[in-house]
Motif scaffolding. Structure first.
Motif, mmCIF file in Angstrom:
data_model
loop_
_atom_site.group_PDB
_atom_site.id
_atom_site.type_symbol
_atom_site.label_atom_id
_atom_site.label_comp_id
_atom_site.label_asym_id
_atom_site.label_seq_id
_atom_site.Cartn_x
_atom_site.Cartn_y
_atom_site.Cartn_z
ATOM 1 N N ALA A 16 -8.757 23.001 16.848
ATOM 2 C CA ALA A 16 -9.240 24.225 16.213
ATOM 3 C C ALA A 16 -8.121 24.781 15.326
ATOM 4 O O ALA A 16 -7.058 24.173 15.189
ATOM 5 N N GLN A 17 -8.353 25.940 14.711
ATOM 6 C CA GLN A 17 -7.301 26.562 13.908
ATOM 7 C C GLN A 17 -6.087 26.851 14.785
ATOM 8 O O GLN A 17 -6.218 27.111 15.977
ATOM 9 N N ARG A 18 -4.911 26.794 14.171
ATOM 10 C CA ARG A 18 -3.678 26.948 14.934
ATOM 11 C C ARG A 18 -3.649 28.258 15.712
ATOM 12 O O ARG A 18 -3.175 28.291 16.851
ATOM 13 N N GLU A 19 -4.167 29.329 15.112
ATOM 14 C CA GLU A 19 -4.093 30.621 15.793
ATOM 15 C C GLU A 19 -5.025 30.710 16.999
ATOM 16 O O GLU A 19 -4.908 31.625 17.814
ATOM 17 N N HIS A 20 -5.978 29.770 17.125
ATOM 18 C CA HIS A 20 -6.909 29.773 18.259
ATOM 19 C C HIS A 20 -6.615 28.674 19.280
ATOM 20 O O HIS A 20 -6.923 28.835 20.466
ATOM 21 N N GLU A 21 -6.053 27.551 18.813
ATOM 22 C CA GLU A 21 -5.936 26.358 19.660
ATOM 23 C C GLU A 21 -5.169 26.625 20.953
ATOM 24 O O GLU A 21 -5.630 26.288 22.043
ATOM 25 N N ASP A 22 -3.984 27.220 20.850
ATOM 26 C CA ASP A 22 -3.146 27.415 22.051
ATOM 27 C C ASP A 22 -3.824 28.349 23.045
ATOM 28 O O ASP A 22 -3.807 28.097 24.260
ATOM 29 N N ASP A 23 -4.422 29.424 22.547
ATOM 30 C CA ASP A 23 -5.074 30.378 23.449
ATOM 31 C C ASP A 23 -6.258 29.722 24.168
ATOM 32 O O ASP A 23 -6.432 29.902 25.383
ATOM 33 N N LEU A 24 -7.064 28.971 23.418
ATOM 34 C CA LEU A 24 -8.208 28.288 24.035
ATOM 35 C C LEU A 24 -7.746 27.282 25.080
ATOM 36 O O LEU A 24 -8.328 27.183 26.172
ATOM 37 N N TRP A 25 -6.683 26.528 24.754
ATOM 38 C CA TRP A 25 -6.181 25.533 25.709
ATOM 39 C C TRP A 25 -5.657 26.207 26.973
ATOM 40 O O TRP A 25 -5.899 25.721 28.082
ATOM 41 N N ASN A 26 -4.926 27.297 26.815
ATOM 42 C CA ASN A 26 -4.386 28.001 27.988
ATOM 43 C C ASN A 26 -5.519 28.493 28.895
ATOM 44 O O ASN A 26 -5.422 28.408 30.122
ATOM 45 N N ARG A 27 -6.597 28.999 28.296
ATOM 46 C CA ARG A 27 -7.733 29.455 29.104
ATOM 47 C C ARG A 27 -8.421 28.268 29.785
ATOM 48 O O ARG A 27 -8.766 28.332 30.972
ATOM 49 N N PHE A 28 -8.615 27.185 29.023
ATOM 50 C CA PHE A 28 -9.281 25.994 29.564
ATOM 51 C C PHE A 28 -8.479 25.402 30.717
ATOM 52 O O PHE A 28 -9.017 25.109 31.787
ATOM 53 N N ARG A 29 -7.178 25.232 30.483
ATOM 54 C CA ARG A 29 -6.320 24.647 31.510
ATOM 55 C C ARG A 29 -6.191 25.582 32.711
ATOM 56 O O ARG A 29 -6.163 25.124 33.869
ATOM 57 N N GLY A 30 -6.139 26.894 32.437
ATOM 58 C CA GLY A 30 -6.020 27.861 33.524
ATOM 59 C C GLY A 30 -7.215 27.816 34.455
ATOM 60 O O GLY A 30 -7.064 27.896 35.693
ATOM 61 N N ALA A 31 -8.429 27.688 33.888
ATOM 62 C CA ALA A 31 -9.633 27.610 34.715
ATOM 63 C C ALA A 31 -9.596 26.376 35.600
ATOM 64 O O ALA A 31 -9.931 26.423 36.795
ATOM 65 N N GLN A 32 -9.188 25.246 35.042
ATOM 66 C CA GLN A 32 -9.070 24.018 35.842
ATOM 67 C C GLN A 32 -8.036 24.179 36.953
ATOM 68 O O GLN A 32 -8.257 23.740 38.081
ATOM 69 N N ASP A 33 -6.916 24.803 36.615
ATOM 70 C CA ASP A 33 -5.855 24.972 37.616
ATOM 71 C C ASP A 33 -6.336 25.776 38.807
ATOM 72 O O ASP A 33 -5.995 25.467 39.953
ATOM 73 N N VAL A 34 -7.132 26.810 38.533
ATOM 74 C CA VAL A 34 -7.664 27.628 39.639
ATOM 75 C C VAL A 34 -8.521 26.766 40.559
ATOM 76 O O VAL A 34 -8.381 26.794 41.792
ATOM 77 N N PHE A 35 -9.422 25.980 39.961
ATOM 78 C CA PHE A 35 -10.317 25.141 40.765
ATOM 79 C C PHE A 35 -9.537 24.092 41.552
ATOM 80 O O PHE A 35 -9.719 23.939 42.765
ATOM 81 N N PHE A 36 -8.657 23.357 40.867
ATOM 82 C CA PHE A 36 -7.968 22.255 41.535
ATOM 83 C C PHE A 36 -6.953 22.752 42.559
ATOM 84 O O PHE A 36 -6.685 22.060 43.548
#
Length: 409
Positions: free
Chosen positions: A238-258
């Motif tokens: 995605a655009q640079r200004e969105h990519e890191d934030d989206l990844w942090n949210r995506f990875r954070g959700a997985q981390d909670v579950f795992f």
């Protein structure tokens, strides 16, 4: 009257100068002596000599233009041709003529030099145009863009050609730059569209990942997270200004579950390790039943052990085949003992075995009688043949008798 090699003053005060074309009037002198008149006009001559010398030096040592040099020559020549000086005016004309030749030669040299420079400039600009047209097709956007800007600076540093040629080459050069800019703009517009689409896709993936983070349906949810990760990678950036934030949210959700799953699995692993110890003890207890000597007692003991086995629960997956295999071995041994008992006590099977034994016994007895008869008649060949047949029947009879014994009779 006064005179020198290049001039004279007559009694009327008229001053003459001698030239190749004869005497020429220089002027009239009434203010002083004839000697003073000659000296005055000789100084005029010396002034012309100095002026010519200076002009010769300028032509040789400076970048004085041919046009300006010719104007200066013409100006001095007018003074020489006016005969307002006493001296070797023909020599001055010769120096001026030679200077004209020098200027003409310099003019021709400069003309050739300009032609050479123009030709070099043409080739240089044509090379710039060819390179620019090649760069116009490049997908190396940054490198090609920087190179095109450098080509513009190089172009500006080159001499101009004739207007028609210069305009034609510049048109091609400018068109190549415009074509590259148009392609680059279209590329980045498409890239922006792709990144916007990727942002929307990843927003959806993040939303689903966050909604799954509290799930306790460990297997299916973990599988779904793997699918989401594959979709994430396939979506592109995605655009640079969105990519890191989206990844942090995506990875954070997985981390909670795992993290929650790992905690539960750790507790489960501890419980299953304890279950394994209990089942290994039961397997050891079951193995003591063997060999089976009392089928009824063995069956009851195994049933009790199996009931306790089923109540214990799961063991670690990698340990399961070994410990279950030990129980299955005991179970198979009991089953084999049951099958043997059934065969031994089965009336129909016993009757079939007894009937077969009787038939074989009768056949053996009959063969023995035939052998005795053949021997008595002296037919040893027949007796030998019957002996071999008797051996086969006797072997079958021995086997049948052994099977009959298994039924207890």
């Amino acid at each position: 009257m006064s005179s020198d090699p290049w001039g004279r003053v007559d009694e009327t005060g008229t001053v003459y100068v001698r030239t190749a074309d004869g005497e020429q009037v220089v002027g009239s002198w009434q203010a002083g002596s004839p000697e003073e008149a000659l000296a005055y006009f000789e100084r005029k001559y010396e002034g012309l000599v100095v002026e010519i010398g200076l002009l010769e030096k300028r032509v040789k040592t400076t970048d004085l233009s041919a046009k300006d040099a010719q104007v200066a020559i013409d100006h001095i020549r007018e003074q020489v041709d006016a005969h307002h000086a006493v001296g070797d005016l023909d020599a001055l004309r010769q120096r001026l003529d030679k200077l004209v030749e020098t200027v003409d030669k310099r003019r021709e040299e400069r003309k050739q030099q300009r032609a050479k420079q123009s030709d070099e400039a043409r080739h240089a600009k044509e090379a710039l145009v060819v390179e620019a047209e090649e760069l116009a097709q490049s997908d190396q956007w940054r490198a090609a863009g920087e190179r095109l800007r450098a080509l513009v600076d190089t172009w500006k540093g080159l001499p101009r050609l004739d207007r028609k040629s210069d305009d034609e080459l510049w048109h091609r050069f400018s068109h190549a730059r415009s074509a590259f800019s148009k392609r680059r703009k279209a590329h980045f517009a498409a890239l922006d569209a792709q990144r916007e689409e990727a942002r929307k896709t990843k927003e959806r993936l993040v939303s689903e990942a966050e909604s799954l983070s509290a799930s306790q349906d460990w297997g299916p949810t973990a599988a779904r997270y793997r699918e989401l990760m594959a979709e994430w990678k396939a979506a592109g950036r995605a655009q640079r200004e969105h990519e890191d934030d989206l990844w942090n949210r995506f990875r954070g959700a997985q981390d909670v579950f795992f993290a929650a799953r790992s905690s539960v699995f750790a507790e489960r692993d501890a419980e299953q390790s304890e279950n394994l110890k209990l089942k290994e003890e039961l397997a050891h207890e079951a193995e003591k039943i063997l060999p089976v000597t009392d089928l009824k007692t063995a069956r009851a003991a195994f049933r009790s052990i199996n009931e306790r086995w089923e109540a214990i629960g799961h063991v670690p997956r990698d340990a399961r085949p070994k410990v279950e295999g030990r129980m299955h071995a005991v179970e198979r041994a009991i089953q084999e003992a049951e099958e043997a008992e059934w065969r031994r006590t089965n009336p129909e099977a016993r009757a079939r075995a007894a009937g077969l034994t009787g038939q074989l016994q009768a056949a053996v007895d009959k063969l023995r009688g035939q052998i005795e008869q053949a021997r008595a008649q002296g037919n040893n060949a027949k007796a030998d043949k019957l002996e071999r047949e008797l051996e086969g029947r006797q072997a079958l009879l021995d086997q049948a008798l052994k099977g009959l014994q298994e039924f207890g009779g």
